[in-house]
Motif scaffolding. Sequence first.
Motif, PDB file in Angstrom:
ATOM      1  N   THR A   1       0.956  -1.040   0.107  1.00 20.33           N
ATOM      2  CA  THR A   1      -0.122  -0.022   0.071  1.00 20.33           C
ATOM      3  C   THR A   1       0.829   1.226   0.106  1.00 20.33           C
ATOM      4  O   THR A   1       1.902   1.284   0.731  1.00 20.33           O
ATOM      5  N   LEU A   2       0.400   2.170  -0.649  1.00 20.96           N
ATOM      6  CA  LEU A   2       0.934   3.539  -0.915  1.00 20.96           C
ATOM      7  C   LEU A   2       0.192   4.389   0.120  1.00 20.96           C
ATOM      8  O   LEU A   2      -1.188   4.519  -0.151  1.00 20.96           O
ATOM      9  N   HIS A   3       0.814   5.281   0.913  1.00 23.08           N
ATOM     10  CA  HIS A   3       0.000   6.060   1.850  1.00 23.08           C
ATOM     11  C   HIS A   3       0.451   7.356   1.607  1.00 23.08           C
ATOM     12  O   HIS A   3       1.535   7.641   1.188  1.00 23.08           O
ATOM     13  N   HIS A   4      -0.434   8.344   2.172  1.00 23.32           N
ATOM     14  CA  HIS A   4       0.026   9.913   1.901  1.00 23.32           C
ATOM     15  C   HIS A   4      -0.605  10.474   3.139  1.00 23.32           C
ATOM     16  O   HIS A   4      -1.537  10.352   3.659  1.00 23.32           O
ATOM     17  N   LEU A   5       0.432  11.633   3.288  1.00 28.59           N
ATOM     18  CA  LEU A   5       0.058  12.555   4.698  1.00 28.59           C
ATOM     19  C   LEU A   5       0.335  13.895   3.965  1.00 28.59           C
ATOM     20  O   LEU A   5       1.222  14.332   3.663  1.00 28.59           O
ATOM     21  N   SER A   6      -0.594  15.025   4.286  1.00 29.65           N
ATOM     22  CA  SER A   6      -0.333  16.330   4.079  1.00 29.65           C
ATOM     23  C   SER A   6       0.433  16.945   4.988  1.00 29.65           C
ATOM     24  O   SER A   6       0.214  16.886   6.002  1.00 29.65           O
ATOM     25  N   ALA A   7       1.329  17.867   4.649  1.00 26.24           N
ATOM     26  CA  ALA A   7       2.396  18.451   5.222  1.00 26.24           C
ATOM     27  C   ALA A   7       1.571  19.530   6.089  1.00 26.24           C
ATOM     28  O   ALA A   7       2.138  20.322   6.925  1.00 26.24           O
ATOM     29  N   LEU A   8       0.225  19.969   5.562  1.00 26.50           N
ATOM     30  CA  LEU A   8      -0.454  21.094   6.007  1.00 26.50           C
ATOM     31  C   LEU A   8      -1.221  20.430   7.484  1.00 26.50           C
ATOM     32  O   LEU A   8      -1.855  21.252   8.251  1.00 26.50           O
ATOM     33  N   ASP A   9      -1.301  19.239   7.587  1.00 19.90           N
ATOM     34  CA  ASP A   9      -1.994  18.624   8.716  1.00 19.90           C
ATOM     35  C   ASP A   9      -1.570  17.495   9.088  1.00 19.90           C
ATOM     36  O   ASP A   9      -2.027  16.103   8.814  1.00 19.90           O
ATOM     37  N   VAL A  10      -0.294  17.348   9.719  1.00 25.69           N
ATOM     38  CA  VAL A  10       0.383  16.071  10.205  1.00 25.69           C
ATOM     39  C   VAL A  10      -0.475  15.453  11.331  1.00 25.69           C
ATOM     40  O   VAL A  10       0.040  14.439  11.362  1.00 25.69           O
TER      41      VAL A  10
END
Length: 646
Positions: free
Chosen positions: A554-563
């Motif tokens: 699985t590829l996951h993503h996290l926004s730098a604007l809401d860690v």
Amino acid sequence: MTHNTRATGGGTEPGAPAVIRAWAERTSAVQGGTLAFHRTGGPARVVVTDAVGGEVRLTAPVTGQDWTLRIPGDWPSSLYRATFEPLPDGGPLDEAEHEADHEAEHEVWFVVRAARPGTGSPILVSVPFATWRAYTHSGRPGRGLYYTEQPGRAARVSFASPGGGPPPERWEEGLLRWLPRAGYRVDFCSGLDLHEGDELLSHYRLLVVNGHDEYWTMEMRDSVEAFARRGGNLAFFAANTAWWQMRLEDGLSTMVCHRDAVTDPMTATDPRRVTVEWSSSPVDRPENSMTGLSFRRGAGAWGEGMKVMLKDAYTARFAGHWVFEGTGLSQGESFARGALGYETDACDLEWTGDVPRATGTDGTPSSFVVLATADLRHWRDYGQGGAATMGTFRLGAGTVFNAGTINWGSVLADDPVVDRITRNVLDRLAGAVPGDAWEVASAADGVRALAVCEGILFGADAQGALLCREPSGQNLPWRRIGDAPGVRALASSREASGAFPLELYAATDDGRLLRRDPVPGPAEWHRVTTVPAGTAALALCDAGAFAITPHDDTLHHLSALDVDAPWQALGPAGGAVALTTMNSRLWAVTAQGALLTRLPSADATPFAPCAAPGPSGGCEGLAARAGTLYATRAGGPLRLRRQPVV
């Protein structure tokens, strides 16, 4: 043009003995074409010999002063010698004839080019006719370019004049004779054919520059450098290469080299073309930006001092490099004794232990990898003290290898290591053994995570150490700078955004995302947030973080604007186990070693396969800098690939 006007190239003065001197109108001709010759003297015969293979190709009588060779279409592309011999009359040679024979003015050397370039071989070998001509009639006022200090030295010499063959040492001969014996079919050209040679070079994968090729025009350099930047490869089994800029005038039949900006009229009109050393003002175009090396750092032994060539050897500085495959050489071992001389090329180096690195301060490209060195400072007693360097680098999309010595070919027939190195270079750069284009950049080590930040390559090993070194293809040692306990993946941000400043980031086995200052020394790790359980690969790009969990692909993503928000699962990772960012794209390697890429979008866009292969055997850590990918796995070497193709 009439014969009387041609006679200035070597015709006899009134009342002088009828000595046979000969010359051709060009230094090369094509298979099936013609080449016009002119001569002085009485009735003669001409013997045309393939100077590489040694076969006599033609014997014919010549009664007139002009003779045209009609080249059969089945003559191989090669270097040829036409020898004009007087018909036997039983009389002794007079003094003038002895002089002509000594200057080899009865011999004419020329190349036969392939009628269909590149169809018989991907390798083109250049013959340095300009250097041969420059050294002809040395010390004879008005006839030779040498010697520099003599007021009567010529600044213009004609190719359409007698002489101009190889010097007595025949620096080029060893490699030329070795090639067919070693099973290599190659095409030949005159160095003058490289003048505006874009079309010719476009048919080949590899250009070989051999021996002593000291004089280059601006157009030669432009064509050869453009060839390399487009993906052509260069192999310099040579030295003192492109030391002087020359010009070609009179339909390419006259070589101009003032070797002095004061007397060259181009200084006032076109400084780029002034005939001085390439590295000198007003040209300011160091030759090592093309060759990687320069005689400025090299050594020379002349006259009686040339005997020293038999005593010195190279020392291997990167025995694990592909150039040394199959040689059996160990790090620090000597090889190629007798191959150094009579002039060598080198570059400015700095050392970490016994590993050298090109500083780049002298014009050598930053991608240059030092393979071998020789300390030749003692050659000062014989001419010029300095060094010799062997190495390779990338020039655009092409690869350049440089042996760093004029005399490489002299030991080819008897030295199995030199033989193997030469084969490795020819096979790889001509495409016979292409490999996967991933180059080894270190010995095997325990590093399993990689990232490049602030121009420093960071690594974390399985024992929990944080390491650093320069991001380059040189086999530099890792240096421990701190701890990286439990660090499974490293990453760096391409741009500062939100909670992700330009620092070094780490994903740990226990699910933490950490950051620290990207300095090559001690610094504290700071907690940022968590990462998905089982994260083994990490990358930051486009105001976000990306993580891969191989156990569920699985590829996951996290926004730098809401860690503090939860990570978003984007979908399958395509089997990827390593991840990095380069040129605003995500790059990944699968467990099977395939290379993948995608844009850093926060959606379910799948990874796309690349035409270029990933590192054989796969990797655990992946990093990138300036168009180069770096890959590692614990127990394996650091490897790199420049300019992967999508």
